[in-house]
Design a protein around this motif. Structure first.
Motif, PDB file in Angstrom:
ATOM      1  N   ALA A 193       1.485 -25.607 -61.069  1.00 51.01           N
ATOM      2  CA  ALA A 193       2.865 -25.202 -61.318  1.00 51.01           C
ATOM      3  C   ALA A 193       3.793 -26.326 -60.889  1.00 51.01           C
ATOM      4  O   ALA A 193       3.539 -27.015 -59.894  1.00 51.01           O
ATOM      5  CB  ALA A 193       3.197 -23.933 -60.546  1.00 51.01           C
ATOM      6  N   GLY A 194       4.869 -26.544 -61.650  1.00 48.48           N
ATOM      7  CA  GLY A 194       5.859 -27.547 -61.272  1.00 48.48           C
ATOM      8  C   GLY A 194       6.866 -26.986 -60.282  1.00 48.48           C
ATOM      9  O   GLY A 194       6.854 -25.796 -59.959  1.00 48.48           O
ATOM     10  N   GLU A 195       7.731 -27.852 -59.791  1.00 52.08           N
ATOM     11  CA  GLU A 195       8.765 -27.441 -58.846  1.00 52.08           C
ATOM     12  C   GLU A 195       9.999 -26.936 -59.603  1.00 52.08           C
ATOM     13  O   GLU A 195      10.457 -27.560 -60.562  1.00 52.08           O
ATOM     14  CB  GLU A 195       9.159 -28.612 -57.957  1.00 52.08           C
ATOM     15  N   ASN A 196      10.516 -25.813 -59.165  1.00 47.75           N
ATOM     16  CA  ASN A 196      11.715 -25.230 -59.759  1.00 47.75           C
ATOM     17  C   ASN A 196      12.942 -25.766 -59.021  1.00 47.75           C
ATOM     18  O   ASN A 196      13.147 -25.472 -57.840  1.00 47.75           O
ATOM     19  CB  ASN A 196      11.657 -23.704 -59.666  1.00 47.75           C
ATOM     20  N   SER A 197      13.745 -26.557 -59.700  1.00 44.05           N
ATOM     21  CA  SER A 197      14.949 -27.120 -59.075  1.00 44.05           C
ATOM     22  C   SER A 197      16.215 -26.401 -59.516  1.00 44.05           C
ATOM     23  O   SER A 197      17.326 -26.870 -59.243  1.00 44.05           O
ATOM     24  CB  SER A 197      15.064 -28.616 -59.417  1.00 44.05           C
ATOM     25  N   THR A 198      16.073 -25.246 -60.188  1.00 44.05           N
ATOM     26  CA  THR A 198      17.232 -24.495 -60.664  1.00 44.05           C
ATOM     27  C   THR A 198      17.526 -23.333 -59.722  1.00 44.05           C
ATOM     28  O   THR A 198      16.769 -23.043 -58.797  1.00 44.05           O
ATOM     29  CB  THR A 198      16.993 -23.942 -62.089  1.00 44.05           C
ATOM     30  N   ALA A 199      18.605 -22.637 -59.999  1.00 48.44           N
ATOM     31  CA  ALA A 199      18.987 -21.471 -59.188  1.00 48.44           C
ATOM     32  C   ALA A 199      18.392 -20.174 -59.727  1.00 48.44           C
ATOM     33  O   ALA A 199      18.695 -19.097 -59.212  1.00 48.44           O
ATOM     34  CB  ALA A 199      20.514 -21.364 -59.141  1.00 48.44           C
ATOM     35  N   HIS A 200      17.532 -20.273 -60.739  1.00 42.88           N
ATOM     36  CA  HIS A 200      16.996 -19.082 -61.398  1.00 42.88           C
ATOM     37  C   HIS A 200      15.473 -19.020 -61.249  1.00 42.88           C
ATOM     38  O   HIS A 200      14.803 -20.052 -61.132  1.00 42.88           O
ATOM     39  CB  HIS A 200      17.369 -19.078 -62.879  1.00 42.88           C
TER      40      HIS A 200
END
Length: 267
Positions: A193-200
């Protein structure tokens, strides 16, 4: 992506070629928006329940946003399996009847680092030509570079070697696909899984399907209840595992063929 197809227009030939060459394949437009909303709504209460158990048993570290064993009588799980998404492809890959190994989910948020973010493959024993397990990701949100679209190292299902992590992140493809898509992949492929850099949140279902003799992550038939089988279609009985149970006493063992816990067509 060369291995991306519309769900309504997919063929077994497309599946075979993509799985042989890449080890994974994408089908877009598989789930409609209403069903996606139903699933996402169900995940809210399901996560609260599971998180309390994780914390009570002292195993909550690195399990943020992970939900396991979502097949219950009163949630989306049975409806999802009833739709038999990619049934022909799964049957083809596993060479016949198959059962559910696990139906789980991930709700990946910013700065959360669940174990799925580590480079991994989902089987410990490499068996190149013997197909035991095929896996499915169902995208409940758009998968983008910003929110951590899954990495797949195409072709890595063909070898037993663990790739160097620097090489992996440099050369792995990203599953940048819209919500409502299905990703099928060979369990031998290295992915992360990649890193989530968003607010969602980036939400997804993760399922595994195996040949019937393979042990399930949970005894779904016993969990749902042996009496529940009467309410199910033959197809659901098969995929949930009602035809591949293990008898627990001699009375269950000594039965005529049509009443046996493990049916003869299970391989």
């Amino acid at each position: 992506m060369e291995n991306e197809f519309n769900y309504a227009q997919r063929t077994i030939g497309d599946f075979e070629e993509a799985m042989d060459n890449y080890g994974w394949i994408v089908y877009t437009d598989a789930l409609n928006p209403d069903f996606i909303k139903t699933i996402n709504d169900d995940l809210v209460t399901a996560y609260e329940h599971r998180r309390k158990i994780q914390e009570k048993n002292g195993i909550s570290a690195n399990m943020d946003g992970t939900l396991h064993h979502l097949l219950e009588r009163d949630n989306f799980g049975l409806r999802f399996l009833e739709k038999m998404f990619c049934n022909d492809e799964i049957s083809y890959f596993l060479r016949g009847n198959y059962i559910l190994n696990g139906i789980n989910a991930v709700m990946h948020a910013r700065q959360e680092h669940p174990y799925l973010s580590n480079m991994h493959r989902d089987v410990r024993t490499f068996m190149k030509d013997t197909k035991l397990l095929v896996q499915m990701i169902v995208t409940l949100d758009d998968f983008t570079l910003q929110n951590g679209a899954t990495y797949f190292l195409s072709g890595s299902h063909k070898t037993d070697l663990r790739p160097d992590e620097t090489y992996f992140y440099k050369h792995a493809a990203r599953a940048i696909v819209p919500k409502g898509s299905i990703i099928l992949f060979n369990s031998n492929i290295w992915h992360a899984a990649g890193e989530n850099s968003t607010a969602h949140l980036r939400r997804a279902l993760t399922l595994g399907f195996t040949r019937p003799f393979f042990k399930q992550q949970m005894d779904y038939s016993r969990f749902l209840g042996y009496d529940f089988v009467a309410e199910l279609s033959p197809e659901l009985r098969q995929v949930i595992g009602y035809n591949a149970r293990v008898p627990e006493n001699l009375d269950e063992y000594y039965q005529p063929p049509h009443l046996r816990m493990y049916q003869r067509d299970q391989g």
